[in-house]
Scaffold this active site. Sequence first.
Site, PDB file in Angstrom:
ATOM      1  N   GLU A   1     -52.416  52.039  39.696  1.00  0.00           N
ATOM      2  CA  GLU A   1     -53.099  53.314  40.373  1.00  0.00           C
ATOM      3  C   GLU A   1     -52.561  54.452  39.482  1.00  0.00           C
ATOM      4  O   GLU A   1     -51.031  54.461  38.948  1.00  0.00           O
ATOM      5  CB  GLU A   1     -52.334  53.527  41.813  1.00  0.00           C
ATOM      6  CG  GLU A   1     -53.053  52.409  42.732  1.00  0.00           C
ATOM      7  CD  GLU A   1     -52.637  52.746  44.104  1.00  0.00           C
ATOM      8  OE1 GLU A   1     -52.130  53.765  44.456  1.00  0.00           O
ATOM      9  OE2 GLU A   1     -52.560  51.723  44.794  1.00  0.00           O
TER      10      GLU A   1
ATOM     11  N   LYS B   1     -50.483  57.815  39.187  1.00  0.00           N
ATOM     12  CA  LYS B   1     -49.307  58.436  39.692  1.00  0.00           C
ATOM     13  C   LYS B   1     -49.639  60.048  39.676  1.00  0.00           C
ATOM     14  O   LYS B   1     -49.408  60.569  38.633  1.00  0.00           O
ATOM     15  CB  LYS B   1     -47.925  58.112  39.067  1.00  0.00           C
ATOM     16  CG  LYS B   1     -46.715  58.725  39.582  1.00  0.00           C
ATOM     17  CD  LYS B   1     -45.393  58.157  39.092  1.00  0.00           C
ATOM     18  CE  LYS B   1     -44.100  58.504  39.812  1.00  0.00           C
ATOM     19  NZ  LYS B   1     -44.055  59.600  40.961  1.00  0.00           N
TER      20      LYS B   1
ATOM     21  N   ARG C   1     -41.351  63.799  52.174  1.00  0.00           N
ATOM     22  CA  ARG C   1     -40.532  62.761  52.228  1.00  0.00           C
ATOM     23  C   ARG C   1     -39.033  63.017  52.613  1.00  0.00           C
ATOM     24  O   ARG C   1     -38.284  62.196  52.885  1.00  0.00           O
ATOM     25  CB  ARG C   1     -40.483  62.380  50.848  1.00  0.00           C
ATOM     26  CG  ARG C   1     -39.811  63.332  49.748  1.00  0.00           C
ATOM     27  CD  ARG C   1     -39.783  62.660  48.345  1.00  0.00           C
ATOM     28  NE  ARG C   1     -38.931  61.745  48.011  1.00  0.00           N
ATOM     29  CZ  ARG C   1     -38.950  60.911  47.028  1.00  0.00           C
ATOM     30  NH1 ARG C   1     -40.150  60.976  46.356  1.00  0.00           N
ATOM     31  NH2 ARG C   1     -38.191  60.021  46.747  1.00  0.00           N
TER      32      ARG C   1
ATOM     33  N   GLU D   1     -50.236  60.981  48.370  1.00  0.00           N
ATOM     34  CA  GLU D   1     -49.800  62.329  47.694  1.00  0.00           C
ATOM     35  C   GLU D   1     -50.693  63.415  47.531  1.00  0.00           C
ATOM     36  O   GLU D   1     -51.993  63.225  47.359  1.00  0.00           O
ATOM     37  CB  GLU D   1     -49.465  61.735  46.067  1.00  0.00           C
ATOM     38  CG  GLU D   1     -48.731  62.629  45.135  1.00  0.00           C
ATOM     39  CD  GLU D   1     -47.309  62.494  45.235  1.00  0.00           C
ATOM     40  OE1 GLU D   1     -46.745  61.673  46.132  1.00  0.00           O
ATOM     41  OE2 GLU D   1     -46.530  63.098  44.442  1.00  0.00           O
TER      42      GLU D   1
ATOM     43  N   PHE E   1     -52.471  56.468  49.263  1.00  0.00           N
ATOM     44  CA  PHE E   1     -52.291  55.299  48.756  1.00  0.00           C
ATOM     45  C   PHE E   1     -51.717  54.283  49.542  1.00  0.00           C
ATOM     46  O   PHE E   1     -51.367  53.185  48.931  1.00  0.00           O
ATOM     47  CB  PHE E   1     -51.141  55.685  47.314  1.00  0.00           C
ATOM     48  CG  PHE E   1     -50.139  56.494  47.814  1.00  0.00           C
ATOM     49  CD1 PHE E   1     -49.073  55.525  48.397  1.00  0.00           C
ATOM     50  CD2 PHE E   1     -49.815  57.607  47.516  1.00  0.00           C
ATOM     51  CE1 PHE E   1     -47.778  55.933  48.638  1.00  0.00           C
ATOM     52  CE2 PHE E   1     -48.460  58.150  47.975  1.00  0.00           C
ATOM     53  CZ  PHE E   1     -47.698  57.474  48.375  1.00  0.00           C
TER      54      PHE E   1
ATOM     55  N   LYS F   1     -42.997  52.144  38.415  1.00  0.00           N
ATOM     56  CA  LYS F   1     -43.883  53.168  37.917  1.00  0.00           C
ATOM     57  C   LYS F   1     -43.750  53.207  36.458  1.00  0.00           C
ATOM     58  O   LYS F   1     -42.705  52.596  36.027  1.00  0.00           O
ATOM     59  CB  LYS F   1     -43.280  54.539  38.394  1.00  0.00           C
ATOM     60  CG  LYS F   1     -41.739  54.750  38.220  1.00  0.00           C
ATOM     61  CD  LYS F   1     -41.390  55.969  39.074  1.00  0.00           C
ATOM     62  CE  LYS F   1     -39.826  56.043  39.193  1.00  0.00           C
ATOM     63  NZ  LYS F   1     -39.069  56.857  39.935  1.00  0.00           N
TER      64      LYS F   1
END
Length: 634
Positions: A318, A320, A340, A370, A411, A493
């Site tokens: 995906e 980022k 967060r 996000e 996501f 990531k």
Amino acid sequence: MDYSKLVEVYEKLSKTSKRLEKTAIVAELLRETKTEEADKITLLINGRVFPEWSEQKIGVASKIISKAIAVATGIAPEKVEQEWKKTGDLGDVAENLIQKKKQATLFSNKLSVTKVFTNLQKLATISGEGSVDQKVQLLAELLTSASPVEAKYLMRTVLEELRVGVGEGSLRDAIAWSCFPQFVQLFGEREETEVEKETEKKTEKVKQKSKKKEIDESSCKKIESIEEIDKYKHTDKLLFISEEEARLAYNKLIAAIDHGYNMTNDFSQVIAIAREKGYKGLLAMDIQPFRPVQVMLYQKAKDIKDAFATVGKPAAFEYKYDGFRIECHIVGEKIKLYTRNFEEVTKQFPDVVEAVKKHVKCDNCIFDSEVVGFDPKTTQYVAFQKISQRIKRKYEIEEAVKKLPVEVNVFDILYCDGKSTIDKPFHERRAILSKIIHPKDRVIVLSRIMITDKEEEANKFYNEALDKGNEGIMVKNLEAIYKPGSRVGFGVKVKPVMESLDVAIVGADWGEGKRSKWMTSFTVAIRDEENKLVAIGKVGTGIKELEGEGVTFAQLTEMLKDDVLDEKGKEVIVKPKVVIEVHYEEIQKSTTYSSGYALRFPRLIRLREDKGIKDCSTIEQVEELYREQRGRNG
Ligand code: AMP
């Protein structure tokens, strides 16, 4: 419970740095705590009066504390300030000055834990006109009844700087030790604490030399597996059929407590359930709407090959996105958005709320997304720092919505139709998302995804992600569950640059000449193994003199100046609150800074208003980056 009892425990805790000792001390305290007070004690032992998920903060500035000390002791406020400058610790100042006063008057009321807890919670609710005086009064009232050492810990709690070093791990273990019978086969592994030695002395028990051999089986209940444990709530000791089974059971118990904490971010709730409903109760704890959940974290992989090695093949790739995480909770008409850091930002993002209302077809869910800003003219993504202004914005929100629109990239899903979905595999969660999100470009979309087992395809996707202005890609294991708050390797990531670090500002130097009104060089710190902040360098680059060009010296000075704890010449120490992201050229070993490392040419990239001290980079990460860098340099 008397507050003095809790303070005795704080004192014991600050005298040892051994984790097992700390755990045993806390477990002992919890065993002695009545159920009605267990929630308060569990929070206070961590220096809190509100659980982590709560929006409420004590929020008392150092100046109010020094005023309260002045009122309670009858000492002039200037003298209190002087003492504060000398020691740099308001807790110590309170202790010393109360000591002097008590010698003169010999007056003392007993403080109870409940009284302290309620008064501290009350502080958070006072606002508006006259609030400074009210807060000073409330604190002064507590201080007048406090002994010197109680005053010290009271003030540290108010400042949210208890510093007795009880981490999440110790508290979790202490709940296991205090709410469940002892697993006798494992007992021998535990180091004896002063508390235990003293208790033994009191009861004149003879110290056992080899505990394992001397287990008196007749005094233990025999048990086959952890699943039976709730039947033995009122027993002291359990004997498992084998040591291996005992170890397995212990690990399962710890995992159940971890699970409870991950679902609630609240040890006070975990202990209540452990006591009332036991092991099975812990396992049944679940996510609840409007209680934000910690985001799952992702380790960094070097490249696509490395990513496949961790995550397995095939994997989901995906983009980022370079924005900030918004966790969205929906129940019926009620929608709330959290960062967060568990900060509620619903009011700041009416556009996101509108998008959710129109395009999310589920009225009982929690999803993870996000949020990325884009330029309304070109529709190109804009840098994170531009859009981060919207998080703090309290006024003229409609104008900000027009000037800085955002796109929601969904996501993950954590809860749907009244049930948690975090134990479902990723591909199932994604399928649920596809059903409930009706995407609309530049408003709300599903994160762009590609599933492959081919490195070449994945590399192409990676380049495409970067070309479109994303930070990199996320690579996710298709079968993995969602694990709040941990970097478990269910996903990684991949990003091109040397990984940036999130560091806390712990000190600064006032500038010279035309810069003398600003703090211009900032000492920054990362977290060590015990979550203490350790310095890693000084940052003065990347910060601007003029407004409109990025983060300015004036802006940082404004953010820090009320939190100065100590001042020596041009150097100040500040209460760690502000987190910044820094890039650097290299990590070097160094004896200058307490972390043992120094950043070469650190440069501020952006303010991380969405992150708190607990999100700062760790010494472990720095060590890993240092090793990687050595590997690269041959
Ligand atoms: P990091 O903070 O670098 O460990 O990366 C994790 C963060 O990346 C998450 O908390 C999200 O805010 C963000 N993120 C951006 N795009 C995605 C995505 N497609 N999947 C998961 N997280 C994402």
